[in-house]
Design a protein around this motif. Structure first.
Motif, mmCIF file in Angstrom:
data_model
loop_
_atom_site.group_PDB
_atom_site.id
_atom_site.type_symbol
_atom_site.label_atom_id
_atom_site.label_comp_id
_atom_site.label_asym_id
_atom_site.label_seq_id
_atom_site.Cartn_x
_atom_site.Cartn_y
_atom_site.Cartn_z
ATOM 1 N N LEU A 82 0.828 -1.200 0.000
ATOM 2 C CA LEU A 82 0.000 0.000 0.000
ATOM 3 C C LEU A 82 0.867 1.257 0.000
ATOM 4 N N GLU A 83 1.965 1.245 0.754
ATOM 5 C CA GLU A 83 2.854 2.402 0.770
ATOM 6 C C GLU A 83 3.524 2.598 -0.586
ATOM 7 N N ARG A 84 3.908 1.511 -1.238
ATOM 8 C CA ARG A 84 4.492 1.633 -2.587
ATOM 9 C C ARG A 84 3.472 2.226 -3.561
ATOM 10 N N LEU A 85 2.219 1.793 -3.455
ATOM 11 C CA LEU A 85 1.175 2.347 -4.316
ATOM 12 C C LEU A 85 0.976 3.834 -4.032
ATOM 13 N N ARG A 86 1.016 4.208 -2.769
ATOM 14 C CA ARG A 86 0.870 5.619 -2.416
ATOM 15 C C ARG A 86 1.968 6.455 -3.051
ATOM 16 N N LYS A 87 3.202 5.941 -3.026
ATOM 17 C CA LYS A 87 4.320 6.681 -3.612
ATOM 18 C C LYS A 87 4.185 6.791 -5.128
ATOM 19 N N VAL A 88 3.659 5.736 -5.780
ATOM 20 C CA VAL A 88 3.411 5.803 -7.226
ATOM 21 C C VAL A 88 2.417 6.922 -7.526
ATOM 22 N N CYS A 89 1.341 6.984 -6.751
ATOM 23 C CA CYS A 89 0.325 8.010 -6.974
ATOM 24 C C CYS A 89 0.861 9.404 -6.660
ATOM 25 N N GLU A 90 1.683 9.503 -5.641
ATOM 26 C CA GLU A 90 2.287 10.790 -5.290
ATOM 27 C C GLU A 90 3.246 11.254 -6.382
ATOM 28 N N ARG A 91 3.956 10.305 -6.961
ATOM 29 C CA ARG A 91 4.963 10.649 -7.969
ATOM 30 C C ARG A 91 4.337 11.048 -9.299
ATOM 31 N N PHE A 92 3.309 10.304 -9.746
ATOM 32 C CA PHE A 92 2.772 10.509 -11.088
ATOM 33 C C PHE A 92 1.459 11.289 -11.097
#
Length: 344
Positions: A82-92
């Motif tokens: 979930l944290e990795r997904l959050r970072k993907v959304c934050e980045r893109f």
């Protein structure tokens, strides 16, 4: 808290799933495409693909589609994933985020598949809790996709459409309607595909997926496999037409994951989706005009000699009234299959 999130925005047009084989061409050609969708798990690290997506994000609207969060897991969501997904959304900063109504994790083991749930109140509580956690973490509304199915749980107390509608009401999420999945599941489990679509809350559907599927013979039975490995077949186009006629235009994605063709094939399928939607909306407008013309013919045209038009020319007002009363010409559109096969 999840119900407070506003719907996300993406162009109401057709996009394509971005595949690694097409990234270089997308960067150099910059072809016309409504938007792009990527699998979140492919961009959770670093590398050339991530750098390319950062460049493409400046050109095209973006949707992030998760395939591994396992929303049906009774033990809750994997915090690291979930944290990795959050970072993907934050980045893109994608315009849409979606996941599947499925589970794929058991006792810490990840299964390379999207597995169906038993549809009952217990499972609904689990999925709603996980969706709320997901949305609260991402601070955005997430679309949940219906699954392609090959078997059904005998002890389910509701069907998938009822389950999805209840999930929307409880978790405040949106829905991703995969029309190909509806057709595959309806064929394999023997239910009415159009009735499935009609049972979903229309206002919650924020995206539609289209894809091809494979046909397998198992003894005397025909089983459809959701392989995303061919053009959208006419039967799925027809079901998409039903969906658009009921829902109105929706952002629509062309999915193609196996035997990926050249980029122009995907762009061509997206063009078909846009053309079909435009044709449906044109026919709807024509029908509305015919209804207005019929109503005008049935209603006497009021004539007043005490006032003038804004141009002080009564003849223009009379001409305008005559045009309103005149019936519009109706041209019967070709059927979807006639158009599709004529161009194939």
């Amino acid at each position: 808290m999840s119900n407070m999130f506003s719907p996300l925005a993406i162009p109401v047009s057709a996009g394509i799933g971005l595949r690694s084989a097409h990234i270089a061409e997308m960067l150099t050609r910059r072809p016309s495409a409504g938007w792009l969708e990527v699998h979140a798990e492919n961009y959770m690290g670093d590398g050339a693909g991530v750098e390319a997506l950062e460049r493409l994000r400046q050109i095209y609207p973006l949707s992030v589609h998760g395939v591994g969060l396992s929303l049906g897991s009774a033990q809750g969501l994997d915090c690291d994933h979930l944290e990795r997904l959050r970072k993907v959304c934050e980045r893109f900063e994608p315009d849409l985020v979606s996941e599947h109504l499925a589970w794929s994790v058991a006792d810490g083991a990840y299964l390379n598949d999207l597995l169906p749930l038993r549809y009952d109140e217990e499972a609904l509580a689990v999925v709603a809790r996980n969706v709320e956690t997901l949305q609260d973490t991402l601070k955005r509304r997430v679309l949940i996709e219906n699954l392609s199915a090959y078997l059904a749980f005998a002890d389910s107390s509701m069907n998938e459409a009822e389950f999805l509608a209840a999930l929307v009401a409880r978790a405040g999420c949106g829905l991703l309607l995969d029309v190909n999945n509806v057709h595959v599941s309806a064929h394999n489990l023997q239910y009415d595909a159009k009735a499935f679509i009609d049972a979903l809350p229309a206002e919650a559907i924020g995206e539609i997926h289209l894809a091809g599927h494979a046909t397998n013979q198992v003894g005397t039975d025909t089983v459809l496999i959701d392989d995303h490995g061919s053009r959208v077949p006419p039967v799925v186009w027809a079901l998409y037409q039903h969906a658009i006629e009921r829902l109105g235009p929706r952002p629509t994605l062309i999915e193609w994951d196996t035997d990926v063709p050249v980029l122009d094939v995907l762009l061509g399928e997206a063009m078909w989706a846009d053309m079909l939607t435009a044709s449906i909306m044109f026919s709807r407008k024509q029908a509305a005009r015919r209804d207005q013309a019929t109503e005008a013919r049935a209603r006497p045209i009021p004539v007043s000699f005490e006032c003038e038009t804004a141009t002080s020319m009564p003849v223009l007002a009379a001409f305008a009234a005559a045009r309103v009363a005149r019936p519009s010409i109706s041209l019967a559109p070709l059927s979807l299959e006639e158009i599709y096969h004529a161009a194939a």
